[in-house]
Design a protein around this motif. Structure first.
Motif, short mmCIF file in Angstrom:
data_model
loop_
_atom_site.label_atom_id
_atom_site.label_comp_id
_atom_site.label_asym_id
_atom_site.label_seq_id
_atom_site.Cartn_x
_atom_site.Cartn_y
_atom_site.Cartn_z
N TRP A 35 1.05 -1.08 0.05
CA TRP A 35 0.03 -0.02 0.05
C TRP A 35 0.93 1.24 0.04
O TRP A 35 1.78 1.28 0.55
CB TRP A 35 -0.91 -0.06 1.29
CG TRP A 35 -1.92 1.14 0.99
CD1 TRP A 35 -1.82 2.26 1.75
CD2 TRP A 35 -3.41 0.79 0.78
NE1 TRP A 35 -3.00 2.93 1.48
CE2 TRP A 35 -3.98 2.16 0.90
CE3 TRP A 35 -3.95 -0.23 0.29
CZ2 TRP A 35 -5.28 2.29 0.50
CZ3 TRP A 35 -5.49 0.00 -0.19
CH2 TRP A 35 -6.09 1.18 -0.01
N PRO A 36 0.68 2.07 -0.88
CA PRO A 36 1.49 3.50 -0.79
C PRO A 36 1.74 4.08 0.44
O PRO A 36 0.80 4.26 1.17
CB PRO A 36 0.73 4.33 -1.82
CG PRO A 36 0.12 3.23 -2.86
CD PRO A 36 -0.53 2.22 -1.79
N GLY A 37 2.91 4.27 0.71
CA GLY A 37 3.28 4.91 1.98
C GLY A 37 3.28 3.99 3.25
O GLY A 37 3.52 4.45 4.47
N CYS A 38 2.69 2.70 3.04
CA CYS A 38 2.87 2.01 4.32
C CYS A 38 4.06 0.94 4.58
O CYS A 38 4.45 0.34 3.52
CB CYS A 38 1.45 0.99 4.17
SG CYS A 38 1.26 -0.32 5.53
N ASN A 39 4.61 0.92 5.56
CA ASN A 39 5.82 0.27 5.83
C ASN A 39 5.38 -0.92 6.96
O ASN A 39 6.37 -1.27 7.38
CB ASN A 39 6.81 1.17 6.55
CG ASN A 39 7.36 2.11 5.45
OD1 ASN A 39 7.63 1.71 4.30
ND2 ASN A 39 7.43 3.21 5.85
N ASP A 40 4.26 -1.29 7.15
CA ASP A 40 3.76 -2.48 7.96
C ASP A 40 4.52 -3.76 7.46
O ASP A 40 4.09 -3.93 6.22
CB ASP A 40 2.28 -2.38 8.49
CG ASP A 40 2.21 -1.17 9.24
OD1 ASP A 40 2.90 -0.55 9.98
OD2 ASP A 40 1.07 -0.84 9.27
N PRO A 41 4.60 -4.74 8.30
CA PRO A 41 4.96 -6.05 7.86
C PRO A 41 3.66 -6.65 7.29
O PRO A 41 2.46 -6.47 7.82
CB PRO A 41 5.44 -6.99 8.79
CG PRO A 41 5.32 -5.83 10.22
CD PRO A 41 4.99 -4.67 9.74
N LYS A 42 3.80 -7.88 6.49
CA LYS A 42 2.50 -8.36 6.04
C LYS A 42 2.61 -9.80 5.96
O LYS A 42 3.89 -10.41 6.15
CB LYS A 42 2.27 -8.03 4.42
CG LYS A 42 3.35 -8.58 3.74
CD LYS A 42 3.14 -8.36 1.96
CE LYS A 42 4.05 -9.03 1.28
NZ LYS A 42 3.86 -10.39 1.25
N SER A 43 1.75 -10.69 5.92
CA SER A 43 1.86 -12.23 5.90
C SER A 43 2.28 -12.77 4.42
O SER A 43 2.42 -12.01 3.55
CB SER A 43 0.60 -13.08 6.18
OG SER A 43 -0.42 -12.22 5.30
N GLU A 44 2.98 -13.77 4.63
CA GLU A 44 3.54 -14.50 3.56
C GLU A 44 2.64 -14.35 2.11
O GLU A 44 3.10 -14.28 1.04
CB GLU A 44 4.08 -15.80 3.43
CG GLU A 44 5.04 -16.45 2.82
CD GLU A 44 6.45 -15.70 2.76
OE1 GLU A 44 7.01 -15.49 1.76
OE2 GLU A 44 6.87 -15.15 3.89
N ASP A 45 1.42 -14.92 2.41
CA ASP A 45 0.61 -14.98 1.16
C ASP A 45 -0.29 -13.85 0.80
O ASP A 45 -1.27 -14.00 0.08
CB ASP A 45 -0.46 -16.21 1.65
CG ASP A 45 -1.20 -15.91 2.77
OD1 ASP A 45 -0.96 -15.08 3.68
OD2 ASP A 45 -2.31 -16.73 3.11
N SER A 46 0.01 -12.60 1.11
CA SER A 46 -0.61 -11.25 1.01
C SER A 46 0.31 -10.59 0.52
O SER A 46 1.24 -10.40 0.83
CB SER A 46 -1.49 -10.82 2.06
OG SER A 46 -2.19 -9.72 1.82
#
Length: 196
Positions: free
Chosen positions: A9-20
């Motif tokens: 997502w533009p401007g987002c630096n949060d970690p995500k799950s492997e499959d997303s």
């Protein structure tokens, strides 16, 4: 070790799950349900990244967690009894009325977490990082905590009865009403002013 992947997502630096491609904030409510379903349906949970989620009333007994990332999570009234953990990160997390009895845990991290009314009784907790935790009314009795670290931890009303505390580091920890009866503390590291 694992490599964290981040939300696109533009401007987002949060970690995500492997499959997303997106983090939990940008995926909506389905994200948490997908993670819970995965936790409950798999016996071996490997390389799961689920930061920032709150879990309640989960039965996660006898699971095998390998190389998982649960940073900034909250666990209320959950049970991990009989589970095994290798390189699992629970740093900056909260555990309320959660049971981890008879677990086998090595090289795991709980730094800056809060442990309240929870039990690790009868467990192998080898080389675990508990630095700067706040721990209240918890029970580690009959556990092997060899080479674990409680540096700068705040421990109040905590039981370490009949534990292996060889080479456990309690430096800078604040200990209030902590029982280490029948434990081998001769090779643990203390500061003389931090024990009551």
């Amino acid at each position: 070790m694992f490599n964290l992947k981040f939300c696109v997502w533009p401007g987002c630096n949060d970690p995500k799950s492997e499959d997303s491609r997106l983090c939990k904030k940008h995926r909506g409510g389905a994200y948490k349900e997908e993670i819970i379903s995965y936790l409950q349906s798999h016996d071996v949970i490997r390389d799961l990244k689920a930061p920032g989620l709150n879990f309640e009333n989960l039965d996660l007994k006898n699971k095998h967690f390998i190389n998982c990332y649960f940073h900034h999570t909250q666990w209320d009234n959950c049970s991990f009894d009989g589970s095994r953990f290798q390189m699992v990160f629970f740093d900056d997390s909260i555990f309320n009325y959660t049971s981890m009895e008879h677990v086998d845990m090595i090289h795991c991290v709980f730094t800056e977490s809060a442990l309240l009314e929870s039990s690790w009784k009868g467990s192998d907790l080898v080389s675990v990082n508990w630095n700067r935790i706040k721990c209240r009314h918890c029970n580690f009795s009959e556990s092997d905590l060899y080479y674990s670290r409680f540096v700068a931890a705040s421990l109040k009303d905590v039981k370490f009865i009949d534990c292996n505390l060889k080479r456990v580091d309690f430096c800078l920890a604040r200990l209030k009403r902590v029982s280490m009866r029948y434990s081998n503390v001769e090779e643990a590291y203390f500061q003389t002013e931090n024990r009551e």
